[in-house]
Structures are given as structure tokens and as C-alpha cells.
Design a protein around this motif. Structure first.
Motif, PDB file in Angstrom:
ATOM      1  N   PHE A  14       0.821  -1.221   0.000  1.00  0.00           N
ATOM      2  CA  PHE A  14       0.000   0.000   0.000  1.00  0.00           C
ATOM      3  C   PHE A  14       0.855   1.272   0.000  1.00  0.00           C
ATOM      4  O   PHE A  14       0.372   2.353  -0.368  1.00  0.00           O
ATOM      5  CB  PHE A  14      -1.074  -0.005   1.088  1.00  0.00           C
ATOM      6  CG  PHE A  14      -0.643   0.124   2.517  1.00  0.00           C
ATOM      7  CD1 PHE A  14      -0.073   1.299   3.004  1.00  0.00           C
ATOM      8  CD2 PHE A  14      -0.894  -0.897   3.432  1.00  0.00           C
ATOM      9  CE1 PHE A  14       0.275   1.444   4.331  1.00  0.00           C
ATOM     10  CE2 PHE A  14      -0.557  -0.761   4.769  1.00  0.00           C
ATOM     11  CZ  PHE A  14       0.030   0.407   5.226  1.00  0.00           C
ATOM     12  N   VAL A  61      -3.635   7.376   5.217  1.00  0.00           N
ATOM     13  CA  VAL A  61      -3.496   6.012   5.719  1.00  0.00           C
ATOM     14  C   VAL A  61      -3.970   5.985   7.173  1.00  0.00           C
ATOM     15  O   VAL A  61      -3.456   6.747   8.011  1.00  0.00           O
ATOM     16  CB  VAL A  61      -2.042   5.504   5.636  1.00  0.00           C
ATOM     17  CG1 VAL A  61      -1.961   4.069   6.145  1.00  0.00           C
ATOM     18  CG2 VAL A  61      -1.519   5.591   4.209  1.00  0.00           C
ATOM     19  N   ILE A  87      -6.538   4.696   2.713  1.00  0.00           N
ATOM     20  CA  ILE A  87      -6.061   3.320   2.904  1.00  0.00           C
ATOM     21  C   ILE A  87      -6.267   2.955   4.379  1.00  0.00           C
ATOM     22  O   ILE A  87      -5.806   3.669   5.264  1.00  0.00           O
ATOM     23  CB  ILE A  87      -4.580   3.180   2.521  1.00  0.00           C
ATOM     24  CG1 ILE A  87      -4.381   3.489   1.029  1.00  0.00           C
ATOM     25  CG2 ILE A  87      -4.074   1.775   2.836  1.00  0.00           C
ATOM     26  CD1 ILE A  87      -2.926   3.518   0.592  1.00  0.00           C
ATOM     27  N   ASP A 125      -5.439   0.325   7.155  1.00  0.00           N
ATOM     28  CA  ASP A 125      -4.613  -0.818   7.566  1.00  0.00           C
ATOM     29  C   ASP A 125      -5.343  -1.594   8.662  1.00  0.00           C
ATOM     30  O   ASP A 125      -6.042  -1.014   9.489  1.00  0.00           O
ATOM     31  CB  ASP A 125      -3.258  -0.309   8.070  1.00  0.00           C
ATOM     32  CG  ASP A 125      -2.264  -1.440   8.261  1.00  0.00           C
ATOM     33  OD1 ASP A 125      -2.477  -2.526   7.692  1.00  0.00           O
ATOM     34  OD2 ASP A 125      -1.267  -1.233   8.976  1.00  0.00           O
ATOM     35  N   LEU A 132      -9.395   1.837   0.196  1.00  0.00           N
ATOM     36  CA  LEU A 132      -8.736   0.545   0.083  1.00  0.00           C
ATOM     37  C   LEU A 132      -8.513   0.005   1.498  1.00  0.00           C
ATOM     38  O   LEU A 132      -7.679   0.525   2.241  1.00  0.00           O
ATOM     39  CB  LEU A 132      -7.401   0.654  -0.651  1.00  0.00           C
ATOM     40  CG  LEU A 132      -6.598  -0.653  -0.724  1.00  0.00           C
ATOM     41  CD1 LEU A 132      -7.341  -1.683  -1.585  1.00  0.00           C
ATOM     42  CD2 LEU A 132      -5.189  -0.410  -1.272  1.00  0.00           C
TER      43      LEU A 132
END
Length: 517
Positions: A49, A66, A132, A134, A154
Motif C-alpha cells: 500500500f 493512511v 487506505i 490498515d 482501500l
């Protein structure tokens, strides 16, 4: 805030292929499209990523956010992004304001901190084009999604199964894309293989909590018992002596018991939990990294954000009904090194019997679409334990060397009693009698025989469990009473027949002994 730059990682073919596949999924999709990407622990999710962030910024000219759930993960992610040449900053509690015209292309943020800033309208992130997430299986991220309705999402995880059954992932993500499975990563040399050793454990005393997993209190009660501590120490000595070992527990009390047990045995061990001060924690992890035969017993702290490739053995000193946790714990030992093709897993919670071996194929698409059905069909402890067969360890068997056959077929004896129209209790009486003779013929005195009888606790509990199952309807209290009554009657019988057997004064007893042998 800029951590030091990490070394630039080279992308493997499978990583590059997955990145290309993700960008293909993004093409032509509307804003607020949510894609979930699965890759096993050790497959390089952060590397992937980070390259996705770099390419997205370059291709679309929009910024990337993120999201992480722990400060350690934020720091590691920021360093990795630096290694890919992505200008980024960590948004932590020290960052109170964020000017819209800043020089950063990427932000790494803890969920709660960012949520507070956005609620206070301190930050404006309309310019973020990709979010993103995680460790996307955690649900704390969902509260932020409403602020990014014009962004692509994502989610990245090793296990696309929500930590909260009430918030299934298919409600958050439109589609799942999977990367290489564990077996393929092992075969291609990217992950070490696991040599797994399981020990049948009686888990009927464990209780389930509201989160669907076993409670800390019931786990502490079971795993702090002397018999479980002995099993842990014996399994370590047999399978991992002198090797760097990570032990996972469900409760702090259990971990402290483990620490004392191993310390008393003269082994190099330290304890770590989420209450350990940061300074001490860093010292312990440094010691663990530098000490070849180090043993670290831990609770709820090293399942994510911890990377120590030199770990050679993982001990699951707990049971879990969380598939995610199962993979996270074992994954801590899967890092590959030039001299490390295998690592050892010692399972003391029937976990592999519940979920399958670590490297077994998993249908993640089915789990993503049908999490409720998957969770409902996880094997119960009763089902798992119904297949358990008690076998004496070699060490214990040696203590009964004078006995030719130490087995007793409860089911066959039960059928025989039924055919002979005898009461079922005759099965228990025959079993007690056989155990008494086993102890007597391997001892010189009554006290030695009774001491030897205490070594048979595992065999006694197994036989009683088999007997109770054949009775069909029995309560837990009745089964526990049967075990205690069995032990008491065994001690009495040893005292009653010891001298008769030893002196051969009773011909019937001698004949019966020969029959049993």
C-alpha cells in the motif's frame, strides 16, 4: 513529524501483480468506492500500500490518507512511505491544526485523533483522493468514512472477517480482492513453513464472552493450573528448547504464572503486557531481539505491529474462536530468513482442530460474503474433544513399565455390560481395578502406588468422559463428581489389595491380575 526513512523495498512479482489488479479495480469506479484487499501476514501489505500511495499521488495528483489503529503501526507506515519517496506526516495528538496548503502528499493518522480533529473542524480533507485502511477488520475506522465521501477506499487485512459480527465487512466494502495464499508464499520462498504440534486440551471450563471469544477470567483459571503449566513447560522442552520463543496468553495472570514457571526452571524469559511502561517494553523487546534463546510471554500486545524475523517458535498457550487472532499469532513466526525455512508452532488450545492448519487453504470470498454462517459453523469444543483419544506420554508410560497393557476400552466394556444386563457402573469398577493393579505392580509400597495413581489424572478424566458420554444425559457437576469419586475409590482399592497382590495370598486376585495383563 518525520521518522527516519526506511530502506526502499523491492517489489516482488506477486506484489506488483496485486498492485496492478487494485488499480484496475479503481478504474472507472465512482467516488466512495470501497475495495478490500486480503494478503497473509508476512506478505508485505505495508510495502504494497506504500507503493499504491506513491502511484496514486503520481497518477491522479490527489493526496492519500493512511489510517492505523496503533501508534507503532503509524510510525512503521510513515517510515515505509518515506522509503518510497512519499512525503508524509503522522497526525498524532501533538498535531492540533493542519493548514490546507501544506507540503505533504500523504497523512498517516490514528483513528481517534483524526476523528477528534475532524469533529472540531480543525482539519479539512476534501483534497484526499484515496483512504487506505490498515488492519481493516477492526471497526473503529467506520466512524471516519462519512468525512471522505468523495474518496476511494482501500481496506487492507490478512483476514477479511470483521472483529464485530454486528458490523460485517460486506456492509463496508463493495468488493474483495485476494492476494497469494499462505501455501503459495511458502512454496515460492517468501514465508517460512510451520511445523505444527498440537496437544489435546480439555476446554469445557472455558466461557464465551459477549465478543464471541473465551473470557480472560475463565482462561486464566484453566491455564494457570499446575497441569497446564507443566504441559506448557514439557512441550517447550520437547519442541523448542534453546530456541527463540514467543508465548501468547489470554490473561495477564496466566502470563505471570508462565514467567514464574519458566524462571524457576532456569530458563531465560521475560513478561510483557499492555500495562508494561514504554521504557521497560523497549528494553524487553531489545533483549528479546538480541538473545538467541530468549522466551517472551505476552498478552494482547504483539499480535500486530511487531516484527521480529528471528522468532523460531510460537506457543499458543490459549484457545481462541477468533480466526483473525489465530492467523495473527502464528504469523509472528512466519518471517523468512536465509537460515530459517521452518518455524515451530505449539498449540495448547485445540486451535488447529478448530480452524485447520495455518497453511491450509481458506475461502476468503465465502467468509467475506457469509461471515455469520462461517462463525456459526466453527467447530464447538464438545465436537473437537469427542475425537480426542488419551495417550500416555513416553515419560509416563515408562513409570508403568511392568504393565503390558495400560489401555482400557470403555465403549467395549459398556457394550459388554449392556449385553450381560449389568448396571453401567460395573464399567467404572473394572477401570478402577485395572488402574489399581497398574499402580501396585509398578511400586514397592502402598504409598508409592498411591503416589503413582496421581499420575493417572489425565487417563482417569478421559475414561470418565467416555463413560459419561455413553450415559447420554449427564451434568457437568455429575462428571466432576465421578472423577473425584473415581480417584478416592482408586486410593482405597490400592490399599485394600496391595499386600494380597504382592504376597500372592489370594489366588483369585492373582488370576485377575494375569487376565488384566
Amino acid at each position: 513529524m518525520q521518522p527516519e526513512e526506511a530502506e526502499r523495498k523491492e517489489l516482488y512479482n506477486y506484489q506488483q501483480q496485486d498492485i496492478d489488479a487494485i488499480f484496475e479495480k479503481f478504474e472507472g469506479k465512482p467516488n466512495n468506492y470501497h475495495l478490500l484487499y486480503q494478503l497473509p501476514t508476512g506478505g508485505g501489505k505495508t510495502v504494497i500500500f506504500s507503493e499504491i500511495a506513491r502511484r496514486f499521488i503520481e497518477k491522479y495528483g490527489r493526496k492519500v490518507l493512511v489510517l492505523t489503529h496503533r501508534i507503532e503501526l503509524s510510525k512503521q507506515t510513515s517510515q515505509m512511505l518515506n522509503g518510497f519517496g512519499v512525503r508524509n506526516t503522522i497526525i498524532d495528538s501533538a498535531v492540533k491544526d493542519l493548514p490546507q496548503d501544506n507540503d505533504f502528499d500523504c497523512y498517516v493518522a490514528m483513528v481517534e485523533t483524526l476523528n477528534n480533529r475532524l469533529k472540531d473542524k480543525k482539519f479539512h480533507m476534501d483534497y484526499v483522493g484515496l483512504v487506505i485502511v490498515d488492519e481493516a477488520h477492526y471497526n473503529s475506522f467506520r466512524k471516519l468514512f462519512t468525512y471522505f465521501k468523495d474518496s476511494l477506499f482501500l481496506g487492507v487485512t490478512a483476514t477479511p472477517l470483521s472483529s464485530n459480527i454486528e458490523l460485517p465487512m460486506y456492509e463496508t466494502y463493495d468488493e474483495l480482492i485476494t492476494g497469494e495464499p499462505i501455501k503459495a508464499l511458502i512454496d515460492k520462498g517468501f514465508l517460512a513453513n510451520a511445523a505444527m504440534y498440537g496437544y489435546d486440551v480439555e476446554l469445557t471450563s472455558l466461557k464465551l464472552g459477549i465478543n464471541g471469544d473465551y473470557t480472560v477470567s475463565s482462561s486464566d483459571e484453566l491455564y494457570s493450573r499446575t497441569i497446564m503449566q507443566d504441559l506448557l513447560l514439557q512441550s517447550y522442552v520437547a519442541r523448542s528448547s534453546g530456541r527463540k520463543t514467543l508465548i501468547f496468553n489470554n490473561g495477564i495472570n496466566t502470563s505471570l504464572y508462565v514467567y514464574e514457571t519458566f524462571k524457576a526452571a532456569g530458563l531465560p524469559i521475560k513478561h510483557l503486557d499492555n500495562k508494561t511502561p514504554d521504557v521497560e517494553r523497549k528494553k524487553i523487546l531489545s533483549w528479546f531481539r538480541k538473545t538467541p534463546d530468549a522466551i517472551l510471554t505476552s498478552v494482547s500486545i504483539l499480535t500486530t505491529g511487531f516484527d521480529e524475523p528471528t522468532v523460531e517458535t510460537i506457543i499458543l498457550n490459549r484457545a481462541t474462536r477468533s480466526l483473525t487472532l489465530y492467523f495473527q499469532m502464528i504469523g509472528r513466526g512466519s518471517r523468512k530468513l536465509p537460515n530459517k525455512d521452518y518455524f515451530t508452532v505449539i498449540d495448547l488450545g485445540n486451535n488447529a482442530q478448530r480452524f485447520g492448519l495455518w497453511s491450509d487453504p481458506v475461502d476468503w470470498h465465502y467468509i467475506f460474503k457469509n461471515p455469520e454462517l462461517f462463525l456459526e459453523n466453527i467447530r464447538s469444543d464438545a465436537e473437537i474433544e469427542s475425537y480426542h483419544v488419551y495417550t500416555m506420554t513416553d515419560e509416563l508410560r515408562a513409570k508403568f513399565a511392568n504393565t503390558l497393557d495400560v489401555t482400557f476400552d470403555v465403549e467395549a466394556e459398556f457394550r459388554q455390560a449392556t449385553d450381560d444386563k449389568e448396571k453401567p457402573k460395573v464399567v467404572i469398577e473394572k477401570s478402577i481395578r485395572q488402574h489399581a493393579f497398574m499402580c501396585i505392580e509398578n511400586s514397592e509400597t502402598v504409598s508409592e502406588a498411591r503416589k503413582l495413581a496421581r499420575e493417572l489424572d489425565g487417563d482417569i478424566e478421559y475414561r470418565v468422559k467416555q463413560y459419561a458420554k455413553l450415559l447420554s444425559k449427564t451434568t457437568k457437576n455429575y462428571r466432576e463428581w465421578l472423577v473425584e469419586d473415581y480417584k478416592n475409590r482408586l486410593s482405597v482399592m490400592i490399599g485394600r489389595i496391595f499386600h494380597k497382590v504382592k504376597d500372592n495370598d489370594d489366588e483369585d486376585e492373582d488370576i485377575e491380575l494375569n487376565k488384566l495383563n
